[in-house]
Design a protein around this motif. Sequence first.
Motif, PDB file in Angstrom:
ATOM      1  N   THR A 102       0.920  -1.231  -0.017  1.00 18.28           N
ATOM      2  CA  THR A 102       0.083   0.082  -0.073  1.00 18.28           C
ATOM      3  C   THR A 102       0.716   1.324  -0.054  1.00 18.28           C
ATOM      4  N   ARG A 103       1.940   1.258   0.743  1.00 17.38           N
ATOM      5  CA  ARG A 103       2.680   2.445   0.665  1.00 17.38           C
ATOM      6  C   ARG A 103       3.399   2.614  -0.752  1.00 17.38           C
ATOM      7  N   GLY A 104       3.839   1.553  -1.455  1.00 15.91           N
ATOM      8  CA  GLY A 104       4.225   1.671  -2.785  1.00 15.91           C
ATOM      9  C   GLY A 104       3.152   2.204  -3.763  1.00 15.91           C
ATOM     10  N   VAL A 105       2.001   1.871  -3.679  1.00 12.21           N
ATOM     11  CA  VAL A 105       0.896   2.107  -4.466  1.00 12.21           C
ATOM     12  C   VAL A 105       0.583   3.636  -4.313  1.00 12.21           C
ATOM     13  N   LEU A 106       0.578   4.031  -2.851  1.00 14.36           N
ATOM     14  CA  LEU A 106       0.182   5.527  -2.647  1.00 14.36           C
ATOM     15  C   LEU A 106       1.328   6.687  -3.052  1.00 14.36           C
ATOM     16  N   LEU A 107       2.514   6.030  -3.255  1.00 15.68           N
ATOM     17  CA  LEU A 107       3.735   6.758  -3.830  1.00 15.68           C
ATOM     18  C   LEU A 107       4.010   6.849  -5.355  1.00 15.68           C
ATOM     19  N   ALA A 108       2.861   5.785  -5.936  1.00 16.29           N
ATOM     20  CA  ALA A 108       3.158   5.837  -7.323  1.00 16.29           C
ATOM     21  C   ALA A 108       2.580   6.894  -7.957  1.00 16.29           C
ATOM     22  N   LYS A 109       3.399   7.179  -9.473  1.00  9.98           N
ATOM     23  CA  LYS A 109       3.212   8.397 -10.081  1.00  9.98           C
ATOM     24  C   LYS A 109       2.468   7.827 -11.458  1.00  9.98           C
ATOM     25  N   GLY A 110       2.831   6.769 -11.727  1.00  8.25           N
ATOM     26  CA  GLY A 110       2.033   6.311 -13.014  1.00  8.25           C
ATOM     27  C   GLY A 110       0.619   6.133 -13.041  1.00  8.25           C
ATOM     28  N   LYS A 111       0.171   6.058 -14.280  1.00  7.18           N
ATOM     29  CA  LYS A 111      -1.456   6.239 -14.496  1.00  7.18           C
ATOM     30  C   LYS A 111      -1.786   4.666 -14.006  1.00  7.18           C
ATOM     31  N   TYR A 112      -1.147   3.565 -14.217  1.00  6.35           N
ATOM     32  CA  TYR A 112      -1.486   2.621 -13.879  1.00  6.35           C
ATOM     33  C   TYR A 112      -0.556   1.826 -12.908  1.00  6.35           C
ATOM     34  N   VAL A 113      -0.742   0.844 -12.212  1.00  5.19           N
ATOM     35  CA  VAL A 113       0.094   0.390 -11.364  1.00  5.19           C
ATOM     36  C   VAL A 113      -0.187  -1.265 -11.446  1.00  5.19           C
ATOM     37  N   MET A 114       1.138  -1.976 -11.069  1.00  2.00           N
ATOM     38  CA  MET A 114       1.286  -3.303 -11.203  1.00  2.00           C
ATOM     39  C   MET A 114       2.073  -3.881  -9.777  1.00  2.00           C
ATOM     40  N   ILE A 115       1.631  -4.712  -9.229  1.00  2.62           N
ATOM     41  CA  ILE A 115       2.474  -5.348  -7.996  1.00  2.62           C
ATOM     42  C   ILE A 115       3.086  -6.630  -8.476  1.00  2.62           C
ATOM     43  N   LEU A 116       4.194  -6.507  -8.106  1.00  4.00           N
ATOM     44  CA  LEU A 116       5.259  -7.747  -8.472  1.00  4.00           C
ATOM     45  C   LEU A 116       6.051  -8.144  -7.355  1.00  4.00           C
ATOM     46  N   ASP A 117       6.014  -9.286  -6.972  1.00  2.00           N
ATOM     47  CA  ASP A 117       6.526 -10.118  -5.655  1.00  2.00           C
ATOM     48  C   ASP A 117       8.017 -10.017  -6.012  1.00  2.00           C
ATOM     49  N   GLU A 118       8.837  -9.967  -5.110  1.00  2.00           N
ATOM     50  CA  GLU A 118      10.294  -9.818  -5.191  1.00  2.00           C
ATOM     51  C   GLU A 118      10.846 -11.133  -6.018  1.00  2.00           C
ATOM     52  N   ASP A 119      10.151 -12.338  -5.963  1.00  2.00           N
ATOM     53  CA  ASP A 119      10.822 -13.410  -6.549  1.00  2.00           C
ATOM     54  C   ASP A 119      10.189 -13.941  -7.732  1.00  2.00           C
ATOM     55  N   ASP A 120       9.257 -13.167  -8.195  1.00  2.00           N
ATOM     56  CA  ASP A 120       8.497 -13.427  -9.606  1.00  2.00           C
ATOM     57  C   ASP A 120       9.008 -12.710 -10.641  1.00  2.00           C
ATOM     58  N   PHE A 121       8.436 -12.818 -12.270  1.00  2.00           N
ATOM     59  CA  PHE A 121       8.838 -12.186 -12.965  1.00  2.00           C
ATOM     60  C   PHE A 121       7.728 -12.111 -14.300  1.00  2.00           C
ATOM     61  N   TYR A 122       8.027 -11.227 -15.099  1.00  2.00           N
ATOM     62  CA  TYR A 122       6.949 -11.153 -16.282  1.00  2.00           C
ATOM     63  C   TYR A 122       7.393 -11.913 -17.286  1.00  2.00           C
ATOM     64  N   SER A 123       6.717 -12.829 -17.876  1.00  2.00           N
ATOM     65  CA  SER A 123       7.283 -13.839 -18.901  1.00  2.00           C
ATOM     66  C   SER A 123       7.100 -13.248 -20.439  1.00  2.00           C
ATOM     67  N   GLN A 124       6.514 -12.387 -20.522  1.00  2.00           N
ATOM     68  CA  GLN A 124       6.486 -11.753 -22.145  1.00  2.00           C
ATOM     69  C   GLN A 124       6.692 -10.232 -22.119  1.00  2.00           C
ATOM     70  N   ARG A 125       7.499 -10.155 -23.177  1.00  2.00           N
ATOM     71  CA  ARG A 125       7.938  -8.771 -23.396  1.00  2.00           C
ATOM     72  C   ARG A 125       7.205  -7.886 -23.594  1.00  2.00           C
ATOM     73  N   ASP A 126       5.874  -7.980 -24.026  1.00  2.00           N
ATOM     74  CA  ASP A 126       4.920  -7.110 -24.354  1.00  2.00           C
ATOM     75  C   ASP A 126       3.653  -7.114 -23.329  1.00  2.00           C
ATOM     76  N   ALA A 127       3.872  -7.638 -22.254  1.00  2.00           N
ATOM     77  CA  ALA A 127       3.008  -7.538 -21.120  1.00  2.00           C
ATOM     78  C   ALA A 127       2.468  -6.186 -20.852  1.00  2.00           C
ATOM     79  N   PHE A 128       3.389  -5.217 -20.580  1.00  2.00           N
ATOM     80  CA  PHE A 128       2.859  -4.071 -20.406  1.00  2.00           C
ATOM     81  C   PHE A 128       2.214  -3.079 -21.608  1.00  2.00           C
TER      82      PHE A 128
END
Length: 256
Positions: A102-128
Amino acid sequence: YKDSIEYWKMIENDILYNKNKIYNLSNNPKISIIIPVYNGEGFIKGTIISIQNQDLKDIEIIIIDDKSTDNSINIIKELMKTEPRIVLYENQENKGALYSKTRGVLLAKGKYVMILDEDDFYSQRDAFSCLYSEAEKNNLDFLGFLARHSGTRIARKDETFGDKKRIITQPELSNLMYYPSSDGRIHRFAGVMADLFIKTSVLQKAIRKIDEKNLNSHMICHDDFILFFLLTRTAYSAKYVDRLFYIWFDAWSYVN
């Protein structure tokens, strides 16, 4: 991918196309990625690389360190020397996942937000770029997408959104908390914040409904429950993207 070594070889090769390219942090990034970190020294570099590999570059990477006792902070600060889009915040004491997210989300400046756990990853380059385009085209408050655990090719069967081709609005959104089993009984919690793409203003509004004393609760697995519950009651429109974008990496070690 069956193990971390195979994965590391993959991302090490992938990152070569970004070698020597520096992308600056803009004042109004399109997406803010929130990474809560607690003792993530074995994971965080690979997690960051999966973000750097994305084809949409106008992002910020907000890392909330929850008073790690390992080498996480030093690794993050070393990454910051060549990655200006990383913004690091350090909790003064260990607060738990809900507080850090919640601290991270409240500090966010982006129009959209995603939450990523420290040991996970995005599997496709075009996800965003895919998620951003879909959200903008349909003026959506959030989108869901497929995720799976490492070591398996089976994606999480997500029945949360029902008919995945349509836009869901209120009051139906408020009923996304659970989905039924094959025998018709409702038995499984549906909301996992990691496989959602969310309009920042909507999630910030939802977070402000949480009592401050609950933000300090050290929840093991139910922080997502609170956030998703409030999100589905704050948002007005959502949709599902039937693509696999997220991998849960269940305890892996990054290889130097």
